[in-house]
Scaffold this motif. Structure first.
Motif, short mmCIF file in Angstrom:
data_model
loop_
_atom_site.label_atom_id
_atom_site.label_comp_id
_atom_site.label_asym_id
_atom_site.label_seq_id
_atom_site.Cartn_x
_atom_site.Cartn_y
_atom_site.Cartn_z
N THR A 62 0.81 -1.21 0.00
CA THR A 62 0.00 0.00 0.00
C THR A 62 0.85 1.27 0.00
O THR A 62 0.57 2.22 -0.73
CB THR A 62 -0.96 0.01 1.21
OG1 THR A 62 -1.86 -1.08 1.10
CG2 THR A 62 -1.76 1.31 1.25
N LEU A 66 0.59 4.05 -2.95
CA LEU A 66 0.11 5.41 -2.67
C LEU A 66 1.11 6.49 -3.09
O LEU A 66 0.79 7.67 -3.05
CB LEU A 66 -0.23 5.56 -1.19
CG LEU A 66 -1.51 4.84 -0.74
CD1 LEU A 66 -1.72 4.97 0.76
CD2 LEU A 66 -2.72 5.40 -1.49
N ILE A 71 -5.38 8.12 -2.71
CA ILE A 71 -6.18 7.18 -1.91
C ILE A 71 -7.51 6.91 -2.60
O ILE A 71 -7.98 5.76 -2.66
CB ILE A 71 -6.40 7.73 -0.49
CG1 ILE A 71 -5.09 7.67 0.29
CG2 ILE A 71 -7.48 6.94 0.24
CD1 ILE A 71 -5.19 8.19 1.72
N ALA A 115 -5.86 1.28 2.73
CA ALA A 115 -6.02 2.65 2.25
C ALA A 115 -6.90 3.47 3.20
O ALA A 115 -6.54 4.61 3.56
CB ALA A 115 -6.62 2.65 0.85
#
Length: 390
Positions: A62, A66, A71, A115
């Motif tokens: 993640t 990102l 997001i 997220a």
């Protein structure tokens, strides 16, 4: 709170409801799925494995993802992946194909989980993060209820999953339409910090310690929920209705304490709540292991559930203060990843222990695990406070 902020908060709540829908529905759908593919009772294990692997892969990555996607974009993509995989369940020509699709299901769920938790950890208080996680319980309860309603009306299990697919698609569209409102995972006043690489974050001792805490906590939570009915009904000869009520009180207590956290005084430290909850859960598990009386057993199980509720979301909420903004996205991803391992590993271990040494060994093992968690959790909170003062 501005209208965009309110919108993102509502979408976060709905996102956690949608996250809980497919996670819990398999328990009700399994007998029908088993008949459809002509499977044995233990054939469900491989699906749990692929879903867990997919979730671990997604949540671990993640922080890296990102850096390239917002997001909102990640959430939209994750909901779309989940919708595709669940629709694939309903069209799968064989069990092997459905098990393989579990990788996509886990990847989508792991991305959504990490997220939203990253966003919540950097933008919301511990009170709101606890309420957010309470809404996962809404989805976890709604999924089985939905599938039960479908099956009791004589419809096929595929319809239940297709309804959930529809929910995921609607949510994906909502995330796409709102993607410009989602802030970056690093707050504006911290943007001068370069996001850390995965290995940089993993080398931090406090991150490694937090991973052990998440591993033991989620394992204890899942193992209690999975085995307490069997313990009461099979080992202690408690009636089906009473054993089922105890399980309901366990999950209900977990939901209630997360929701109730919002009503605590604002000056109460999340670290103090974490300590109190771990101690209380340990006391409850000791009472359950003592096998004093069925009423005491039920009260102990309810107490463990109520005490467990705030631990996970409070640990998530305190992650930025513990590791710093440049490590937050990676640390949250690692924590969600190891949590998925705990959810699968300790219940499975308890199953092996019950098979070889009896169900009464399960509360003893869980008492030991809560004791280890007490030591790890207190050290994590103490180290975080020392780091903050330094």
């Amino acid at each position: 709170m501005s209208r965009p902020s309110t919108l993102l908060l509502v979408l976060s709540f709905v996102g956690f409801i949608a996250l809980g829908l497919p996670d819990a529905v398999i328990g009700v759908a399994w007998p029908a799925i088993r008949d459809h593919f002509q499977l044995s009772q233990d054939a469900l294990g491989p699906l749990f494995i692929t879903v867990t692997v997919g979730s671990v892969m997604a949540s671990t990555a993640t922080g890296v993802i990102l850096r390239r996607l917002s997001i909102g974009d990640l959430l939209a993509l994750s909901c779309a992946i989940t919708a595709i995989s669940l629709f694939g369940y309903t069209m799968a020509p064989s069990w092997i194909v459905l098990v393989t699709l579990g990788l996509l299901t886990g990847f989508g769920a792991g991305s959504i989980d990490a997220a939203i938790n990253t966003h919540a950890a950097t933008r919301y208080s511990a009170r709101l993060v606890n309420v957010l996680h309470a809404f996962y319980g809404v989805g976890a309860a709604a999924g089985p209820a939905l599938m039960t309603a479908v099956l009791t009306t004589g419809r096929d299990w595929q319809l239940g999953y297709r309804i959930i697919v529809g929910v995921e698609i609607v949510l994906a569209v909502a995330f796409v339409l709102s993607r410009r409102y989602w802030p970056p995972p690093v707050p504006a006043h911290e943007e001068h910090h370069r996001p850390a690489r995965l290995l940089e974050t993993l080398r931090l001792g406090k991150v490694q310690l937090s991973l052990l805490v998440f591993l033991f906590y989620t394992g204890c939570e899942a193992a209690t929920g999975a085995w307490v009915f069997s313990l009461l009904y099979e080992a202690r000869d408690i009636a089906t209705a009473s054993a089922g009520t105890a399980v309901t009180l366990y999950w209900g207590g977990l939901f209630a304490s997360r929701l109730g956290y919002a009503f605590l005084p604002a000056d109460i430290s999340p670290d103090a709540i974490i300590k109190l909850c771990i101690v209380t859960a340990l006391v409850g598990m000791l009472a359950l292991a003592s096998n004093i009386h069925p009423i005491v057993d039920t009260a102990a199980i309810a107490l463990v559930g109520f005490a467990s509720g705030p631990i996970f979301p409070s640990l998530i909420a305190t992650t930025p203060a513990r590791v710093g903004p440049q490590h937050t996205a990676n640390a949250v991803g690692f924590q969600i990843s190891i949590a998925a391992v705990g959810l699968a590993a300790l219940p499975a271990l308890c199953g092996l222990i019950a098979q070889n040494w009896g169900l009464e060994r399960i509360p003893v093992v869980l008492t030991v695990c809560w004791s280890v968690l007490l030591l790890l959790g207190f050290r994590l909170v103490t180290d975080a406070k020392s780091g903050a003062r330094a």
